[in-house]
Design an enzyme around this catalytic site. Structure first.
Site, PDB file in Angstrom:
ATOM      1  N   LYS A   1       0.820  -1.198  -0.117  1.00 17.45           N
ATOM      2  CA  LYS A   1       0.163   0.153  -0.169  1.00 17.45           C
ATOM      3  C   LYS A   1       0.925   1.149   0.126  1.00 17.45           C
ATOM      4  O   LYS A   1       1.748   1.328   0.792  1.00 17.45           O
ATOM      5  CB  LYS A   1      -0.905   0.011   1.342  1.00 17.45           C
TER       6      LYS A   1
ATOM      7  N   SER B   1      -9.893   1.999   2.872  1.00 18.30           N
ATOM      8  CA  SER B   1      -8.812   2.780   2.161  1.00 18.30           C
ATOM      9  C   SER B   1      -7.967   2.033   1.110  1.00 18.30           C
ATOM     10  O   SER B   1      -7.312   2.352   0.289  1.00 18.30           O
ATOM     11  CB  SER B   1      -8.248   3.782   2.944  1.00 18.30           C
TER      12      SER B   1
ATOM     13  N   SER C   1      -9.581  -0.634   7.070  1.00 20.94           N
ATOM     14  CA  SER C   1      -9.255  -0.475   5.644  1.00 20.94           C
ATOM     15  C   SER C   1      -8.596  -1.477   5.204  1.00 20.94           C
ATOM     16  O   SER C   1      -8.381  -1.592   4.142  1.00 20.94           O
ATOM     17  CB  SER C   1      -8.340   0.680   5.760  1.00 20.94           C
TER      18      SER C   1
END
Ligand SMILES: [Mg+2]
Ligand SMILES: [Zn+2]
Lengths: 510, 499, 98
Positions: free
Chosen positions: A80, A155, A179
């Protein structure tokens, strides 16, 4: 698609060990897959072909010498974009950090490198991890591989979508209010939020420091356990890191895969279900529960009355911490600098003027909303009513967990109230968007670990739903035992992994 | 510059009572910064003592320096403070380019040390107790160089250049409670407090304690209230007053400035003020307003500090003798009168005298050299007495030569000339300048004979029993010997020959 | 309770150093009101005797030894700076002193 693309990380390791493939071959395969489908999925913000192949080459050399660096040496991974990677752009999905190349690695990244996992690239995310749909990325939304018109969750939608779209066998996500788990649920993948302090946050660009936690994203429970053992454990750079060994997670997953849960007490959280939950999601949840019972578990209902206030507490604590964390993005040392026009009298803009203009231009709407909200909640005069109260609610939620874990070894709920919604559907309604994290937030507030694994497809829309398991702090092993057991039972029912039913996306990139 | 109207100091006291609050920031002399392993030493090349943490890079995290916590507790204990059983760091949020994270990691309502005092001795010998509200841990900011415009000043500069080497250096902020009732002594009390706090810090060994380098910085809060009301008026905060003398002057200046404004029926603007060392005035800084909403909250990246009582006790055992107590003890040991003691301290020579005595000189001799000879030279050249280039060991060595009869006081003064001029050690200077006393009896005897022969009338007086007249002959001999004779021995020889 | 005025949002944006346009202010103020309304119940939840939780796990006294570790070179530190000069970060003129 070739078998290796569909394989779990565990299967890839077996193939590497058997000498049937090499890390270079696997890495190339995934890089090519990214090239083929990511135009449609947009899971990646940066792909590091050269770096990944160099790491793969080194991995193959180690393996040839009979000296692999870890159980996952040679298995490629996506990270990420909220984790600092030395020499590789790290944008956090924000214009503010466009082109920022950190001079250091996050501890998680350093551990991946040490363990020999080639890093394919950095995955898309809601800007600074603020969102539940990955639509708040400054670089365009990520699309859900199950239906490209839908959100992949957020997210960490990029990490979940990359794994669901077979662009990577493994990924790293971060979970502040869900997330990792919520994207896992809506993409049919596995995601784990470890115990707070179980995985170092050093190098994780903080949204809310007291809630953030990095964790594994994978296609199977065992794969997550393998990855968790690689990235977990004490780090002196993170003062909130737990100074204890990470635990026998892989062993717990292997044990759970046997499918026997005799003696396990499973608590169903009364407050996380019912109203607001999609019927298909609830149906899959109930089926999974029945499977656990069939495997010998005892199901009890537990009540966590303070959970109804978790969302409110979260939307005070998170923006408060975020407003302070994001203050460093001021155009002085790194990141976007926007210099406004000189005044009419010729006065050049001051540092303050440049900060204001840069922060206006560099931050997206959701980030601005949360910064303003956090600034408000911390302001003198409001602190006690908001931030102070939210921290008390946090105490109440922890007490609810303590009481519930007296009655049950693990707690369960649907991971997210609905399946993936359409892109754009909730973009103008922040409150509706926030409700996606209803079931995941309590774990962050209390610091306890949680896993989401696929429970099947909802009848209404044929989209994946998620099953969440929560355990007491430091009992992450229970997530793997229960998760692996449920996964075994479900896959038996489905006749294979849920993701085998996902669209192949062949010819998707146009 | 400023055109502040000032009331005279006396007039201001006729109408108003001053209240003061002093905030002193002490930069610790730890090896590393407060929250990262970067070196905390002064003076490196710009931006060479930085890392992701102290540069505030995205993702970096703080880790607390154990030594800094220990120093904070030792300072707290030396100031008779309570040490918190449990306290947290907090973020103080405000934007400033010097500050990499745009928040300062500090402590807010849970300082590590609180509720203490320092007994301060004034020139008159009076002891004034200054109550300490708190001492807390925090970090320093970077340093900016203002480019363009006039002489590096912030105003008129067209841009600034920032060096973050100092960002993150551990600071202990020590805050007094309001100091009331000090009246005309307010300026002296402020100075004495900072001076004696500095001494304490030196004795603890926790800081370089150099005001000129900013390792100790004082902020002076001052307000006036109508005389006798006991109220607290609107205050101003004068920042970064960087010498002891300036502390005194800044208090005096602000008292006079406030008094003028209040006397005219106007209100004091609550603001920060800047002290100007060169002109001796303060100028307006930044108004205090709701922009000072620092939005403090507990630092989530750091866990609470909960010093065990065993640790606190252990640190109590490491406290040095307090400077004031030490002075009292040494005064007795040395047999100094109160006046001698005060002069020694006033000349800034206390530590030097102490070291000179430790190096073997007799107390009165050590005091004599530092206060007469060396203090005068320091004064003449505008140098700090400690910076003359003469060490306590040098002074002790000179005195040893005097004691051994190799030097007399006059020759010793010449040795000091040589030391100040950097000509080497006392022994080298004696050799190079040829200053040793001539102890050759033959040479002395002939010089005495010569003097007697050239001064028959004086010799006659001595023969007649007027021994006091020997001084004239001694002078003649000493002149002949170019001072390098032991006057006592010369006197003996003269008397032997004439009586 | 939690209406938040446009002026208040403007003030908060000022504190947060974000130059919000009029259009942004018009948009954000009502959104924040809705958000605040949805979390307003927080006020009635916890009584005075409930201690606040700032840290999820009860760790204390995590310290680092006072030992120098290598950091960044000046080149690394300045590599991402929008502007630099004389081995320092170049920033626009600074208005006042803190
Ligand atoms: Mg301070
Ligand atoms: Zn540093």
């Amino acid at each position: 698609m070739t078998d290796y693309l569909l394989s779990s990380a565990t299967e890839l390791v077996a193939a590497l060990e058997a000498g049937e493939t090499t890390s270079v071959e696997l890495t190339t395969l995934f890089l090519d897959r990214i090239a083929a489908v990511d135009g449609a999925v947009n899971a990646f913000l940066h792909v590091d072909r050269e770096g990944a192949l160099a790491q793969a080459t080194a991995s193959d050399e180690r393996r040839a010498a009979g000296n692999p660096a870890s159980a996952l040496d040679g298995v490629p991974i996506a990270v990420k974009d909220v984790l600092a990677t030395e020499g590789l752009p790290t944008t956090c999905g924000s214009k503010m950090l466009e082109g920022w190349i950190p001079p250091y690695d996050a501890t998680v990244v350093a551990r991946l490198k040490q363990a020999g996992l080639p890093i394919l690239g950095k995955t898309n995310m809601d800007e600074f991890a603020m969102g539940s749909s990955t639509e708040h990325s400054a670089y365009g939304p990520t699309h859900n591989p199950w239906d490209l018109d839908r959100i992949p969750g957020g997210s960490g939608g990029g990490s979940a979508a990359a794994v669901a779209a077979f662009e990577a066998p493994l990924a790293i996500g971060t979970d502040t209010g869900g997330s990792i788990r919520q994207p896992g649920a809506v993409t049919g993948t596995v995601g784990v939020k470890p115990t707070y302090g179980g995985v170092s946050r050093y190098g994780l660009v903080a949204m809310a420091n007291s809630l953030d936690q990095a964790g594994p994203v994978s296609r199977t429970v065992l794969d997550s356990a393998l990855l968790h053992e690689v990235i977990g454990g004490h780090d002196p750079h993170d003062s909130t890191s737990i100074d204890q060994p990470v635990g026998a997670l892989v062993e717990a997953a292997r044990q759970g895969a046997g499918g026997d849960l005799s003696g396990l007490r499973v608590g169903v959280i009364k407050e996380l279900g019912g109203d607001g939950y999609q019927p298909g999601v609830l149906a899959r949840f109930q089926e999974s529960l029945d499977l656990l019972v069939a495997a010998g578990a005892e199901v009890v209902e537990v009540s966590c009355p303070s959970f109804v206030h978790a969302l409110a507490a979260y939307y005070l604590i998170m923006p408060s911490e975020a407003s302070s964390n994001l203050a460093k993005f001021d155009a002085m040392r790194y990141g976007l600098r926007v210099v406004p026009e000189a005044a009419e009298n010729g006065t050049q803009p001051s540092a303050e003027d440049v900060m204001r203009a840069s922060r206006d231009a560099g931050f997206g709407d959701e980030v601005k909303r949360r910064i303003i909200l956090g600034t408000y909640a911390l302001s003198s005069g409001y602190y006690d009513a908001y931030y102070g109260q939210a921290q008390k609610v946090r105490t109440l939620i922890s007490r609810d967990f303590d009481a519930a874990f007296e009655k049950a070894d693990v707690l369960v709920s649907p991971t997210a109230p609905t399946t993936a919604f359409k892109l754009g559907e909730k973009l103008d309604d922040p409150v509706a968007m926030y409700l996606n994290d209803l079931a995941t937030i309590p774990a962050n507030l209390a610091g306890v670990p949680g896993i989401s694994l696929p429970s099947g497809l909802a009848d209404e829309d044929g989209l994946p739903a998620g099953f969440q398991v929560l355990a007491p702090a430091l009992a992450d092993d229970r997530l793997y035992r229960v998760g692996a057991a449920l996964e075994t039972l479900l896959e038996k029912k489905w006749g294979g992994p849920l993701l085998a039913q996902a669209p192949t996306l062949d010819g998707a990139s146009a | 510059m400023s055109t502040d109207t000032l009331l005279s100091f006396e007039e201001s006291l006729e109408k108003f009572d001053p209240a003061m609050g002093l905030e002193v920031h002490v930069e610790l002399n730890t090896n590393t910064k407060m929250f990262c392993g970067c070196p905390a030493v002064f003076g490196g090349e710009p931006n060479t003592q930085v890392c992701p943490t102290c540069l505030g890079l995205p993702g970096a995290m703080p880790a607390v320096n154990a030594k800094a916590v220990e120093s904070a507790m030792r300072i707290g204990l030396a100031l008779n403070c309570e040490i918190a059983e449990w306290c947290r760091f907090a973020r103080k949020n405000y934007f400033y380019p010097d500050m990499p994270k745009n928040f300062q990691t500090s402590q807010y309502d849970e300082p590590i040390a609180f509720e203490g005092y320092l007994d301060v001795e004034l020139e008159s010998g009076e002891i004034v107790r200054i109550d300490i509200e708190r001492a807390h841990m925090e970090e320093d900011t970077g340093k900016s160089l203002h480019v363009g415009g006039a002489t590096g000043r912030i105003h008129g500069a067209d841009h600034s250049l920032v060096d973050y080497n100092r960002a993150g250096i551990p600071l202990i902020e020590i805050v007094t409670k309001p100091i009331m009732g000090s009246r005309e002594k307010a300026p002296e009390i402020a100075k004495a407090y900072v001076a004696q706090l500095r001494e304490l810090i030196v004795a603890l060994g926790v800081s370089d304690a150099r005001m000129d380098q900013g390792s100790i910085r004082a902020d002076v809060n001052l307000s006036l209230a109508p005389i006798g009301t006991g109220e607290l008026g609107t205050r101003t905060e004068t920042k970064n007053v960087n010498s002891l003398r300036s502390v005194e002057r800044a208090v005096r200046y602000e008292m006079q400035r406030h008094a003028a404004i209040l006397s005219a029926g106007d209100a004091i603007l609550q603001e920060t003020r800047h002290w100007h060392e060169d002109t001796g005035i303060t100028t307006s800084g930044r108004p205090k307003s709701d922009a000072d909403d620092y939005r403090y909250f507990p630092e989530p990246d750091l866990v609470p500090v909960a010093p065990s009582r065993e640790w606190v006790e252990e640190l109590k055992g490491t406290l040095p003798e307090l400077p004031r107590e030490k002075r009292a003890r040494l005064q007795k040991d040395w047999g100094f009168s109160d006046l001698e003691m005060r002069d020694t301290i006033g000349a800034g020579a206390f530590g030097l005298v102490e070291e000179t005595i430790a190096a073997g000189a007799a107390p009165q001799a050590a005091r004599k050299w530092w206060l007469s000879e060396l203090a005068r030279r320091a004064n003449d050249t505008g140098t700090d007495i400690a910076e003359l280039g003469v060490t306590p060991a040098d002074v002790a060595a000179v005195q040893a030569l005097v004691d051994a009869g190799s030097l007399n006081d006059k020759l010793a003064r010449q040795v000091f000339d040589g030391l100040v001029a950097g000509e080497g050690t006392p022994e080298e200077i004696v050799a190079a300048r040829g200053l040793a006393i001539v102890s050759d009896e033959g040479a002395l005897g002939s010089a005495v004979d010569k003097a007697i022969a050239e001064n028959p009338d004086v010799a006659e007086k001595i023969r007649d029993g007027k021994v006091a007249a020997a001084g004239a002959l001694i002078g003649a001999v000493m002149k002949e010997m170019r001072g390098q004779a032991d006057a006592g021995r010369v006197r003996e020889l003269i008397l032997e020959k004439l009586t | 309770m939690p209406e938040i005025s446009r002026d208040e949002v403007a003030h908060l944006a000022d504190l947060a150093r974000i130059d919000l346009s009029d259009a942004e202010l018009d948009q954000i103020a009502p959104q924040l009101s809705v958000i605040l309304e949805s979390i307003a119940s927080i006020n009635e939840v916890a009584s005075d005797d409930i201690p606040p939780t700032s840290h999820a796990l009860p760790l204390t006294n995590v310290f680092r030894d006072d030992v120098v570790v290598p950091g960044l070179t000046a080149e690394q530190a300045l590599a991402m700076a929008p502007e630099s000069e004389q081995q320092r970060f170049s920033v626009p003129r600074i208005l006042g002193e803190e």
